[in-house]
Design a protein around this motif. Structure first.
Motif: not given
Length: 302
Positions: A18-24, A30-35
Motif C-alpha cells: 500500500x505504501x509502495x506508491x510513495x517510493x520514487x 526519503x523512503x527505505x525498507x529495512x528489516x
C-alpha cells in the motif's frame, strides 16, 4: 525523543504494497525498507519528520514511531496514511480480471499522505522522461538541497522546503538532468505551495483544477499527485504512454488503446477508476513492448 502509535489494521492488510506508491525508485532518499520496516522522511506543516512503520500480521496491528518537529503531525494522520479513510467495499468489479484481482488483493488500501508538494514535485520531474532519469533527479536534488531526516536513521532525507527549491541554480538542475521546462514548473509550484497544499482537503474536481492553475501542470501530473496526497480512488492518470495500452490489453486484448478508449473501458468504474487501474496493473497482464524506450538525455552536457 520519539512518539509512537498503533493502528488496528483490516484483515489481510498489505503495508509494503500500500505504501509502495510513495517510493520514487529503489534508491529514494526519503523512503527505505529495512528489516521489515518502512522508513519515511517527510516534510510536514509542522516541520520535518521521520516515520518508522511496522506491521504485526499475527496481532493485526500496524505500529509507527516518529521523530522530529513533524512527528506528532504524522502520527495524528497515521490511519489516513495507511488507508483507513479508503473504502474498498465501494468497488464493484465489472470484468472477470478486476473481479479476480480484487479477490486476490483484499489488503489493498489507497494511502493518503495529506501532503501535496511531496507528491507533486517528483511527479513533475517524471514528466516526459524515463523513470530512471526522474528517480536520479529526485535523488540528487533531495540529497543536495534537502536535509537529513530527524531520528536515528543515518541515510534518510527530507525533501527541500519550498524556498530551497526556488533557490536551486540553473546549472544544478541541469546536472540533475532536469530541463528548463520542468525546473520552471517546480519553482512556480514552490512559490505557490500554501495554495497548492489546500488541495489535500478538496474534492477531486476542485483539487485537479487548483493544481492545473500552475503552468506546466496538466492532468497527468495532477492525477499522479492526488493519488498520493488525497488517496482519491477516482484520480485516474490520463496522458500516460503505457497505461491505456495495459488497460486495453488486459480487458479486451487490444494492443493500441488510447486515452479515449481507456476512459470508455473504465466508465463503469466511475468514482473508482484509479482503484480499477491499480487492480488491473496488479493482475500483471501487459502487452509485449513494441516501441523503443525513451532515450536517456544528458541535460548537463547542453
Amino acid at each position: 525523543m520519539s512518539a509512537t502509535r498503533t493502528w488496528t489494521a483490516p484483515e489481510s492488510y498489505d503495508l509494503k504494497g500500500n505504501l509502495r506508491v510513495l517510493r520514487r525508485g529503489p534508491y529514494d532518499p526519503c523512503y527505505r525498507i529495512e528489516g521489515g520496516a518502512v522508513w519515511r522522511g517527510t516534510r510536514t506543516p509542522a516541520g520535518p519528520a521521520t516515520l518508522r512503520i511496522t506491521a504485526d500480521a499475527a496481532a493485526g496491528t500496524v505500529s509507527a514511531q516518529a521523530w522530529g518537529p513533524g512527528g506528532d503531525w504524522c502520527l495524528d494522520r497515521l490511519p489516513a496514511l495507511l488507508g483507513a479513510e479508503d473504502d474498498p467495499s465501494a468497488f464493484v468489479p465489472h470484468h472477470p480480471l478486476t473481479r479476480t484481482a480484487h479477490r486476490r488483493h483484499p489488503g489493498l488500501r489507497l494511502a493518503r499522505t495529506g501532503l501535496v508538494m511531496e507528491a507533486l514535485i517528483p511527479s513533475v520531474l517524471e514528466q516526459k522522461v524515463t523513470t530512471h532519469e526522474a528517480y536520479r533527479a529526485w535523488r540528487l536534488l533531495v540529497r543536495r538541497y534537502g536535509e537529513r531526516a530527524p531520528g536515528p536513521h543515518q541515510n534518510l532525507h527530507v525533501m527541500p522546503e519550498p524556498r530551497a527549491w526556488c533557490r536551486i541554480p540553473s546549472w544544478e538542475w541541469h546536472r540533475a538532468g532536469v530541463d528548463n521546462k520542468r525546473s520552471a514548473t517546480v519553482i512556480r509550484a514552490a512559490q505557490r505551495a500554501p495554495r497548492l497544499e489546500e488541495a489535500a482537503s478538496m474534492e477531486l474536481a476542485g483539487a485537479m483544477r487548483r493544481l492545473q492553475l500552475i503552468p506546466g501542470i496538466g492532468p497527468w501530473t495532477a492525477a499522479e499527485t492526488l493519488q498520493r496526497s488525497n488517496g482519491d480512488p477516482d484520480a485516474l492518470t490520463v496522458g500516460d504512454l503505457h497505461l491505456p495500452r495495459i488497460i486495453g490489453y488486459s480487458l479486451t486484448g487490444a494492443r493500441n488503446t488510447d486515452d479515449a478508449g481507456m476512459l470508455e473501458l473504465l466508465a463503469p468504474y466511475e468514482g473508482q477508476r484509479h482503484r480499477a487501474a491499480r487492480l488491473i496493473l496488479l493482475a500483471g497482464r501487459a502487452p509485449a513492448r513494441r516501441e523503443p524506450r525513451f532515450p536517456i538525455g544528458d541535460i548537463a552536457r547542453l
